[in-house]
Each structure stands twice: as C-alpha cells, then as structure tokens.
Design a protein around this motif. Structure first.
Motif, PDB file in Angstrom:
ATOM      1  N   VAL A  43       0.868  -1.188   0.000  1.00 31.02           N
ATOM      2  CA  VAL A  43       0.000   0.000   0.000  1.00 31.02           C
ATOM      3  C   VAL A  43       0.898   1.230   0.000  1.00 31.02           C
ATOM      4  CG1 VAL A  43      -1.871   1.235   1.148  1.00 31.02           C
ATOM      5  CG2 VAL A  43      -1.768  -1.270   1.264  1.00 31.02           C
ATOM      6  N   GLU A  45       0.433   4.356   0.069  1.00 29.01           N
ATOM      7  CA  GLU A  45       0.148   5.443   1.000  1.00 29.01           C
ATOM      8  C   GLU A  45       0.787   5.220   2.369  1.00 29.01           C
ATOM      9  OE1 GLU A  45      -3.352   5.314  -1.852  1.00 29.01           O
ATOM     10  OE2 GLU A  45      -1.945   3.931  -0.904  1.00 29.01           O
ATOM     11  N   GLU A  92      -7.532   8.587   8.921  1.00 35.04           N
ATOM     12  CA  GLU A  92      -7.433   8.547   7.459  1.00 35.04           C
ATOM     13  C   GLU A  92      -7.999   9.816   6.836  1.00 35.04           C
ATOM     14  OE1 GLU A  92      -6.352   5.626   4.861  1.00 35.04           O
ATOM     15  OE2 GLU A  92      -5.171   6.487   6.484  1.00 35.04           O
ATOM     16  N   ARG A  97      -6.757  11.210   2.979  1.00 40.24           N
ATOM     17  CA  ARG A  97      -6.824  10.023   2.120  1.00 40.24           C
ATOM     18  C   ARG A  97      -8.260   9.531   2.013  1.00 40.24           C
ATOM     19  NH1 ARG A  97      -1.600   8.673   4.828  1.00 40.24           N
ATOM     20  NH2 ARG A  97      -2.759   7.743   6.567  1.00 40.24           N
ATOM     21  N   THR A  98      -8.509   8.730   0.987  1.00 39.69           N
ATOM     22  CA  THR A  98      -9.793   8.039   0.900  1.00 39.69           C
ATOM     23  C   THR A  98      -9.703   6.768   1.746  1.00 39.69           C
ATOM     24  OG1 THR A  98      -9.195   6.655  -0.996  1.00 39.69           O
ATOM     25  CG2 THR A  98     -10.026   8.887  -1.460  1.00 39.69           C
ATOM     26  N   MET A  99     -10.785   6.013   1.793  1.00 42.99           N
ATOM     27  CA  MET A  99     -10.771   4.763   2.556  1.00 42.99           C
ATOM     28  C   MET A  99     -10.130   3.620   1.798  1.00 42.99           C
ATOM     29  SD  MET A  99     -11.811   4.538   5.684  1.00 42.99           S
ATOM     30  CE  MET A  99     -12.203   2.793   5.763  1.00 42.99           C
ATOM     31  N   ASP A 100      -9.760   3.842   0.544  1.00 44.79           N
ATOM     32  CA  ASP A 100      -9.241   2.738  -0.273  1.00 44.79           C
ATOM     33  C   ASP A 100      -8.003   2.100   0.338  1.00 44.79           C
ATOM     34  OD1 ASP A 100     -11.265   3.231  -2.007  1.00 44.79           O
ATOM     35  OD2 ASP A 100     -10.053   4.298  -3.495  1.00 44.79           O
ATOM     36  N   ALA A 101      -7.060   2.935   0.808  1.00 39.03           N
ATOM     37  CA  ALA A 101      -5.809   2.401   1.349  1.00 39.03           C
ATOM     38  C   ALA A 101      -6.080   1.553   2.598  1.00 39.03           C
ATOM     39  CB  ALA A 101      -4.844   3.541   1.666  1.00 39.03           C
ATOM     40  N   GLN A 103      -8.881   0.072   3.490  1.00 39.60           N
ATOM     41  CA  GLN A 103      -9.592  -1.156   3.101  1.00 39.60           C
ATOM     42  C   GLN A 103      -8.614  -2.186   2.552  1.00 39.60           C
ATOM     43  OE1 GLN A 103     -12.575  -1.694   3.969  1.00 39.60           O
ATOM     44  NE2 GLN A 103     -14.066  -0.149   3.354  1.00 39.60           N
ATOM     45  N   SER A 104      -7.647  -1.720   1.765  1.00 44.23           N
ATOM     46  CA  SER A 104      -6.626  -2.627   1.242  1.00 44.23           C
ATOM     47  C   SER A 104      -5.817  -3.235   2.380  1.00 44.23           C
ATOM     48  CB  SER A 104      -5.692  -1.884   0.292  1.00 44.23           C
ATOM     49  OG  SER A 104      -6.390  -1.440  -0.858  1.00 44.23           O
ATOM     50  N   ARG A 107      -7.697  -6.063   3.908  1.00 39.40           N
ATOM     51  CA  ARG A 107      -7.663  -7.264   3.061  1.00 39.40           C
ATOM     52  C   ARG A 107      -6.310  -7.954   3.143  1.00 39.40           C
ATOM     53  NH1 ARG A 107     -10.746  -3.833  -0.352  1.00 39.40           N
ATOM     54  NH2 ARG A 107      -8.881  -3.194  -1.502  1.00 39.40           N
ATOM     55  N   TYR A 153     -14.475   7.261   9.570  1.00 33.77           N
ATOM     56  CA  TYR A 153     -14.172   8.155   8.445  1.00 33.77           C
ATOM     57  C   TYR A 153     -15.360   9.075   8.162  1.00 33.77           C
ATOM     58  CZ  TYR A 153     -12.304   9.492   3.858  1.00 33.77           C
ATOM     59  OH  TYR A 153     -11.809  10.203   2.778  1.00 33.77           O
TER      60      TYR A 153
END
Length: 404
Positions: A43, A45, A92, A97-101, A103-104, A107, A153
C-alpha cells in the motif's frame, strides 16, 4: 462450508471449536510484524507513514485485532471494542486520504493471517469443518473492523464539513458587514474557509430556501451562506468567460440579484447594491426571473435609494398635475412621457400616442404654461422625467403624484 451447530448463535466465530483458541495463539500472535511489513510494501500510501500517529494506531490496531480475534473464538460474543478502528478511519480522513488504502490494509491483513494459519497445516489439529468455520469467522471479523473504520471516516468527514461550513459562514457574514474587512483580516478568513481571494467579486442575493439548490449547480469557487435570513453568494470573477451563462444556468427556476463587480476591498458596495435590488425585486419593482443584474436597473435603484427625497421630487416637479382632474392628469402624463421619451420630437411623440402632431403641440403648449417654463429648461426636463418615472413606479413617488 461451515456447518452451523446452533441456529441461535449470532456470530460465525461461535462455531469455531473453543480449543482452536489456544492451538492457534502462537501462529496468530506471530503474524503482526508480517502483516505490517506486507501492508507497507503493498500500500503505497503507508510506505512512509508508519512513524507518526497513523503508524502508532496501525500497530496498535493489528495487535488488538489479533488478540481480540483469538479471544472471540468459540464464543458468541460481539466485538468488545471497535474504538481503535473507528479512530483509524478518522485519522485517514484527517490525513486527506480516501478509505481505499485502509480497506486494502484490512484485506492484506486477513490474507497474511490466513496464509499463516493454512501453512501451519495439521499442527493445530483442527477438523476440516472447523477450518471452514475459522475462515468464515476471520473474514466476518475483518469485515466488522473495516465497517468501524468506515464509520469513523464518515464521522470525521461530517465534522470537517460542519467546520468548513462554519468557517465559510464567518467569511460571508463578515463580507456582508460594513465597513468591509481590511486585507489581512480578509486573507485570514478566506484561508480558514478555503476560499482563494479573487481579483474581482460580485454578491449574489436570493431567497434563503433557494440557496442550497443553486449552490450545488454553481462553480466550486463560490463562498455562500445565509445572512439575515437571505441567501448570499460571493461569485469570483463574475465577468469572466462563460461565468454569466453558468450563473444563469445554475439559477434556472430561481430568482436572484447580482450586484456589481468590484475589487475585494470594495465588497460592501456590491453587497449593498445586491441587497437593495433584491428588496425591489421582492416588491415587484424589478421584473424578471432567474438572474437579475442590478446594473441593468440603476435608475430604479437611484429613485428608491431615498424614498423621501424621491417623494419630494415628485411632489415639487409634478405639482401642476395635481391640480388637474384625474382624466386630464392621465392625458398630461402620457403626453409628457411620450414627448420626453422622443427627445422633444413632436412627430415621434404623436406616433407613440396615435394622435395628430398638432394635437401634441396643443397639449404641450398647455403643459408648458402649467409648468411655468420648467419644460424649457434642460435640468427641469430631467427632473420632470425622473419624477414621472418615480410616480409611475408607485411607492412614495406615486402617492405624492396621486394626492390632489
């Protein structure tokens, strides 16, 4: 697929045998460092961000998550505490930042942990059904942690939106007060509100209930709020290419008045003009829907700027008309108006009145006699023309004309 042994159970980790907790503890607790290293590697970020507040919270989050997951196995308890993951979501947002990082990262964490559990093979001595239940429990658990972060968030996002709205209201409210802010104060207010100070600006005034819809259609560089129960929008560079059309399009089905374009240090002038024009628009003195430009109605604004002065002008300059009968007064007003609008051209005035030019000459002769030379004086004619305009508009001027 995990076979549920008790339909009354609410959480998938309840179906994992209780003995799995101690058997898996060394494998699970030893996964923390690998999870963090893999997250940093995969990731972008987070590659350089593990030394600050977020890094501290990530390490705490991983440690708490692993311990908590083990403690839940074989129980039907809900997650005891998700505050760590709620706060991760808030951080976050604060970091932009968005939540994408994040969430990754969740996972990746579940993947690394499951890979370690699978690699341990038969060491934990669990039956295949128990392994399936364990997988289901792990992914449901991670899903709940991620949901807590999403809530955090969203919470921080709502706080930030409210804070931005408050700062923008402070800016708009200050710009609406006279005298206007000095340059240092304006720069501070604008910076706090995230509004770049423009080279030119105009105030747009509309009904309070129309502000939200109109603003959603406008360019993002505006500053808007409700001040004194009226919607006020400060529009940067309103005379720029395509800006007027964009404003008109945004105001479809809504009435609004645009003040003159001014430099930022002259902002009280555009606010005062727009507010005055809005009041006249509400009174029916300025026609039209959609975007109404105050600069197109300067004479009307002038005549209503001081209603007592205008009433005095009407009373003084149109005094001869008050001594006439109602029918004679109406005929005199239409004749004077046509003649003044035709710049003294009798033939043109006759055409407008649909009468013979000789009729106009006869009427004018009587009027010049009644006005005692005022109509032969350029300034006098201007004052009569203004008085007629004010008288026809109603209000104090119209009342003064009607008295007799």
């Amino acid at each position: 697929m995990c076979e549920v042994t008790d339909a009354s159970r609410r959480h998938p980790w309840a179906d994992v045998p209780e003995e799995a907790r101690d058997r898996l503890r060394p494998v699970v607790l030893d996964a923390g460092d690998e999870i963090i290293a893999t997250v940093r590697a995969e990731v972008a970020e987070y590659a350089l961000s593990m030394d600050g507040e977020f890094g501290r919270r990530i390490r705490l989050g991983v440690s708490v998550a692993l311990d908590q997951f083990l403690d839940l196995l074989g129980t039907d308890e809900a997650l005891p505490d998700t505050r760590v993951y709620f706060e991760l979501g808030r951080v976050e947002h604060r970091h932009g930042r968005t939540m994408d990082a994040l969430q990754s990262a969740y996972r990746i964490g579940s993947r690394v942990l499951w890979r370690r559990i699978a690699a341990s093979g038969d060491d934990h001595g669990l039956e295949p059904d128990a392994i399936f239940c364990l997988a289901e429990a792990l992914f449901a658990y991670i899903e709940q942690l991620a949901a807590a972060s999403v809530s955090g968030y969203a919470y921080e996002q709502s706080l930030a939106a409210g804070s931005r709205q408050a700062r923008q209201h402070a800016l708009v409210e200050r710009l609406c007060r006279a005298p206007g802010p000095e340059a240092p104060e304006l720069e501070t207010l604008a910076r706090d509100a995230g509004w770049p100070v423009p080279r030119s600006v105009a105030a747009l005034v509309m009904a309070e209930e129309s502000l939200g819809t109109a603003c959603r259609r406008m360019p993002p560089d505006i500053a808007a709020s409700v001040v004194d129960r009226v919607g006020v929008v400060f529009v940067p560079d309103p005379d720029g290419p395509g800006r007027t059309d964009a404003l008109a399009d945004a105001l479809r089905g809504t009435s609004a008045v645009l003040g003159p374009t001014v430099a930022p240090e002259q902002v009280p002038r555009t606010v005062t003009r727009a507010r005055a024009a809005w009041s006249l628009h509400l009174d029916g003195q300025l026609p039209g829907e959609g975007l109404v430009r105050s600069e197109d109605h300067l004479l009307t604004l002038l005549l209503h700027a001081d209603v007592t002065l205008t009433a005095d002008l009407v009373a003084q300059r149109l005094e001869p008309l008050r001594r006439m009968t109602a029918a004679a007064r109406d005929r005199a007003v239409t004749t004077l108006t046509a003649w003044l609008d035709a710049h003294g051209d009798v033939a043109e005035a006759a055409t407008r009145l649909h009468v013979h030019p000789q009729t106009v000459r006869y009427r004018l002769a009587r009027l010049k006699e009644a006005f005692a030379g005022v109509l032969d004086d350029p300034v006098g004619r201007l004052e009569v023309a203004l008085a007629l305009r004010a008288g026809s508009a109603g209000g104090a001027g119209g009342s003064a004309l009607a008295e007799g």
